[in-house]
Design a protein around this motif. Structure first.
Motif, PDB file in Angstrom:
ATOM      1  N   TYR A  95       0.846  -1.191   0.000  1.00 58.05           N
ATOM      2  CA  TYR A  95       0.000   0.000   0.000  1.00 58.05           C
ATOM      3  C   TYR A  95       0.881   1.240   0.000  1.00 58.05           C
ATOM      4  CZ  TYR A  95      -4.217  -2.714   0.691  1.00 58.05           C
ATOM      5  OH  TYR A  95      -5.271  -3.576   0.505  1.00 58.05           O
ATOM      6  N   TYR A  96       0.561   2.149  -0.925  1.00 58.42           N
ATOM      7  CA  TYR A  96       1.324   3.375  -1.106  1.00 58.42           C
ATOM      8  C   TYR A  96       0.475   4.597  -0.795  1.00 58.42           C
ATOM      9  CZ  TYR A  96       4.556   0.421  -3.770  1.00 58.42           C
ATOM     10  OH  TYR A  96       5.444  -0.550  -4.166  1.00 58.42           O
ATOM     11  N   CYS A  97       1.071   5.517  -0.094  1.00 63.12           N
ATOM     12  CA  CYS A  97       0.467   6.818   0.132  1.00 63.12           C
ATOM     13  C   CYS A  97       0.898   7.748  -0.999  1.00 63.12           C
ATOM     14  CB  CYS A  97       0.955   7.348   1.481  1.00 63.12           C
ATOM     15  SG  CYS A  97       0.468   9.026   1.874  1.00 63.12           S
ATOM     16  N   ALA A  98       0.011   8.653  -1.395  1.00 64.89           N
ATOM     17  CA  ALA A  98       0.329   9.562  -2.478  1.00 64.89           C
ATOM     18  C   ALA A  98      -0.313  10.924  -2.235  1.00 64.89           C
ATOM     19  CB  ALA A  98      -0.159   8.989  -3.808  1.00 64.89           C
ATOM     20  N   VAL A  99       0.307  11.951  -2.792  1.00 70.13           N
ATOM     21  CA  VAL A  99      -0.205  13.317  -2.678  1.00 70.13           C
ATOM     22  C   VAL A  99      -0.287  13.944  -4.063  1.00 70.13           C
ATOM     23  CG1 VAL A  99       0.334  15.651  -1.889  1.00 70.13           C
ATOM     24  CG2 VAL A  99       0.610  13.728  -0.337  1.00 70.13           C
ATOM     25  N   ALA A 100      -1.413  14.581  -4.332  1.00 70.89           N
ATOM     26  CA  ALA A 100      -1.602  15.294  -5.590  1.00 70.89           C
ATOM     27  C   ALA A 100      -1.646  16.787  -5.307  1.00 70.89           C
ATOM     28  CB  ALA A 100      -2.910  14.855  -6.252  1.00 70.89           C
ATOM     29  N   ARG A 101      -0.959  17.572  -6.136  1.00 66.74           N
ATOM     30  CA  ARG A 101      -0.843  19.012  -5.912  1.00 66.74           C
ATOM     31  C   ARG A 101      -2.046  19.776  -6.456  1.00 66.74           C
ATOM     32  NH1 ARG A 101       5.091  20.190  -8.146  1.00 66.74           N
ATOM     33  NH2 ARG A 101       4.196  18.923  -9.814  1.00 66.74           N
ATOM     34  N   ASP A 102      -3.218  19.215  -6.255  1.00 73.72           N
ATOM     35  CA  ASP A 102      -4.431  19.944  -6.573  1.00 73.72           C
ATOM     36  C   ASP A 102      -5.568  19.343  -5.770  1.00 73.72           C
ATOM     37  OD1 ASP A 102      -4.603  18.329  -9.816  1.00 73.72           O
ATOM     38  OD2 ASP A 102      -5.316  17.621  -7.875  1.00 73.72           O
ATOM     39  N   ALA A 103      -6.767  19.796  -6.038  1.00 75.93           N
ATOM     40  CA  ALA A 103      -7.906  19.407  -5.208  1.00 75.93           C
ATOM     41  C   ALA A 103      -8.817  18.390  -5.871  1.00 75.93           C
ATOM     42  CB  ALA A 103      -8.717  20.654  -4.853  1.00 75.93           C
ATOM     43  N   LEU A 104      -8.354  17.741  -6.926  1.00 74.17           N
ATOM     44  CA  LEU A 104      -9.184  16.771  -7.632  1.00 74.17           C
ATOM     45  C   LEU A 104      -8.963  15.363  -7.071  1.00 74.17           C
ATOM     46  CD1 LEU A 104      -8.636  17.987 -11.296  1.00 74.17           C
ATOM     47  CD2 LEU A 104     -10.492  18.567  -9.729  1.00 74.17           C
ATOM     48  N   LEU A 105     -10.052  14.635  -6.887  1.00 70.90           N
ATOM     49  CA  LEU A 105      -9.985  13.271  -6.352  1.00 70.90           C
ATOM     50  C   LEU A 105      -9.678  12.300  -7.489  1.00 70.90           C
ATOM     51  CD1 LEU A 105     -12.996  13.390  -3.876  1.00 70.90           C
ATOM     52  CD2 LEU A 105     -10.587  13.228  -3.268  1.00 70.90           C
ATOM     53  N   ARG A 106      -8.452  12.350  -7.949  1.00 71.42           N
ATOM     54  CA  ARG A 106      -8.046  11.526  -9.089  1.00 71.42           C
ATOM     55  C   ARG A 106      -7.919  10.064  -8.689  1.00 71.42           C
ATOM     56  NH1 ARG A 106      -6.072  15.217 -12.816  1.00 71.42           N
ATOM     57  NH2 ARG A 106      -5.459  17.236 -11.936  1.00 71.42           N
ATOM     58  N   ILE A 107      -8.200   9.175  -9.639  1.00 73.24           N
ATOM     59  CA  ILE A 107      -7.996   7.746  -9.405  1.00 73.24           C
ATOM     60  C   ILE A 107      -6.821   7.217 -10.214  1.00 73.24           C
ATOM     61  CG2 ILE A 107     -10.443   7.438  -8.892  1.00 73.24           C
ATOM     62  CD1 ILE A 107     -10.736   6.100 -11.628  1.00 73.24           C
ATOM     63  N   GLU A 108      -6.253   8.062 -11.084  1.00 78.46           N
ATOM     64  CA  GLU A 108      -5.096   7.619 -11.866  1.00 78.46           C
ATOM     65  C   GLU A 108      -3.818   7.909 -11.101  1.00 78.46           C
ATOM     66  OE1 GLU A 108      -8.485   9.171 -14.208  1.00 78.46           O
ATOM     67  OE2 GLU A 108      -7.067  10.131 -12.843  1.00 78.46           O
ATOM     68  N   ALA A 109      -2.925   6.932 -11.056  1.00 82.32           N
ATOM     69  CA  ALA A 109      -1.660   7.117 -10.357  1.00 82.32           C
ATOM     70  C   ALA A 109      -0.852   8.257 -10.958  1.00 82.32           C
ATOM     71  CB  ALA A 109      -0.860   5.816 -10.384  1.00 82.32           C
ATOM     72  N   ALA A 110      -0.982   8.457 -12.265  1.00 79.90           N
ATOM     73  CA  ALA A 110      -0.220   9.513 -12.934  1.00 79.90           C
ATOM     74  C   ALA A 110      -0.616  10.902 -12.458  1.00 79.90           C
ATOM     75  CB  ALA A 110      -0.403   9.401 -14.441  1.00 79.90           C
ATOM     76  N   GLY A 111      -1.759  11.009 -11.807  1.00 80.03           N
ATOM     77  CA  GLY A 111      -2.219  12.301 -11.326  1.00 80.03           C
ATOM     78  C   GLY A 111      -1.651  12.716  -9.981  1.00 80.03           C
ATOM     79  N   TYR A 112      -0.833  11.858  -9.392  1.00 81.60           N
ATOM     80  CA  TYR A 112      -0.245  12.131  -8.084  1.00 81.60           C
ATOM     81  C   TYR A 112       1.239  12.446  -8.232  1.00 81.60           C
ATOM     82  CZ  TYR A 112      -4.614  10.690  -6.031  1.00 81.60           C
ATOM     83  OH  TYR A 112      -5.942  10.632  -5.679  1.00 81.60           O
ATOM     84  N   ASP A 113       1.688  13.387  -7.414  1.00 84.58           N
ATOM     85  CA  ASP A 113       3.018  13.948  -7.588  1.00 84.58           C
ATOM     86  C   ASP A 113       4.060  13.400  -6.617  1.00 84.58           C
ATOM     87  OD1 ASP A 113       0.847  16.480  -7.988  1.00 84.58           O
ATOM     88  OD2 ASP A 113       2.287  16.130  -9.608  1.00 84.58           O
ATOM     89  N   TYR A 114       3.630  12.965  -5.478  1.00 83.56           N
ATOM     90  CA  TYR A 114       4.562  12.474  -4.459  1.00 83.56           C
ATOM     91  C   TYR A 114       4.085  11.112  -3.981  1.00 83.56           C
ATOM     92  CZ  TYR A 114       5.672  17.452  -4.386  1.00 83.56           C
ATOM     93  OH  TYR A 114       6.001  18.725  -4.752  1.00 83.56           O
ATOM     94  N   TRP A 115       5.059  10.246  -3.682  1.00 86.65           N
ATOM     95  CA  TRP A 115       4.754   8.873  -3.277  1.00 86.65           C
ATOM     96  C   TRP A 115       5.617   8.437  -2.107  1.00 86.65           C
ATOM     97  CZ3 TRP A 115       0.962   5.924  -5.567  1.00 86.65           C
ATOM     98  CH2 TRP A 115       0.410   6.439  -6.732  1.00 86.65           C
ATOM     99  N   GLY A 116       5.018   7.615  -1.232  1.00 82.52           N
ATOM    100  CA  GLY A 116       5.787   6.991  -0.183  1.00 82.52           C
ATOM    101  C   GLY A 116       6.440   5.716  -0.687  1.00 82.52           C
ATOM    102  N   GLN A 117       7.171   5.063   0.193  1.00 84.87           N
ATOM    103  CA  GLN A 117       7.896   3.846  -0.169  1.00 84.87           C
ATOM    104  C   GLN A 117       7.012   2.613  -0.125  1.00 84.87           C
ATOM    105  OE1 GLN A 117      11.164   3.680  -1.331  1.00 84.87           O
ATOM    106  NE2 GLN A 117      10.718   5.866  -1.477  1.00 84.87           N
ATOM    107  N   GLY A 118       5.884   2.704   0.539  1.00 88.24           N
ATOM    108  CA  GLY A 118       4.958   1.587   0.606  1.00 88.24           C
ATOM    109  C   GLY A 118       5.081   0.781   1.890  1.00 88.24           C
TER     110      GLY A 118
END
Length: 124
Positions: A94-117
């Motif tokens: 399981y990975y945590c991710a942060v997107a630099r906007d306010a849209l509830l995206r479901i695509e991984a490409a829409g997220y800018d930062y990721w944890g190690q899992g």
């Protein structure tokens, strides 16, 4: 830059519960969406859940809806994933991710930062 550190994974029997945490550092995540993805061996990374800055809007995948709850504590820059009624098919990293906007995206490409899992294993 944002750093994300997940915790709370482990081994649990089917029907059990786990709570994942993801602590962010580097900046305050005002108006940023925080989310969770997972990846099982041999499979693509898939969306699990996401929550807006205020916590007022959430999106969960159909496979976890009714079993998982996503929440965040902005004072702690932390997002949580409460996982109940776990099934063997929930086994994944399981990975945590942060997107630099306010849209509830479901695509991984829409997220800018990721944890190690963090590994979650559900035994039958």
């Amino acid at each position: 830059q944002v750093q994300l550190v997940e915790s709370g994974g482990g081994l649990v029997q089917a029907g059990g519960s786990l709570r994942l945490s993801c602590a962010a550092s580097g900046r305050t995540l005002i108006n940023y969406v925080m989310g969770w993805f997972r990846q099982a061996p041999g499979k693509e990374r898939e969306f699990v859940a996401a929550v807006t800055w205020s916590g007022g809007n959430r999106n969960l995948s159909t496979s976890v809806k009714g079993r998982f709850i996503i929440s965040r504590d902005n004072a702690k820059n932390t997002v949580y994933l409460q996982m109940n009624s776990l099934k063997p098919e929930d086994t994944a990293v399981y990975y945590c991710a942060v997107a630099r906007d306010a849209l509830l995206r479901i695509e991984a490409a829409g997220y800018d930062y990721w944890g190690q899992g963090t590994q979650v294993t559900v035994s039958s």
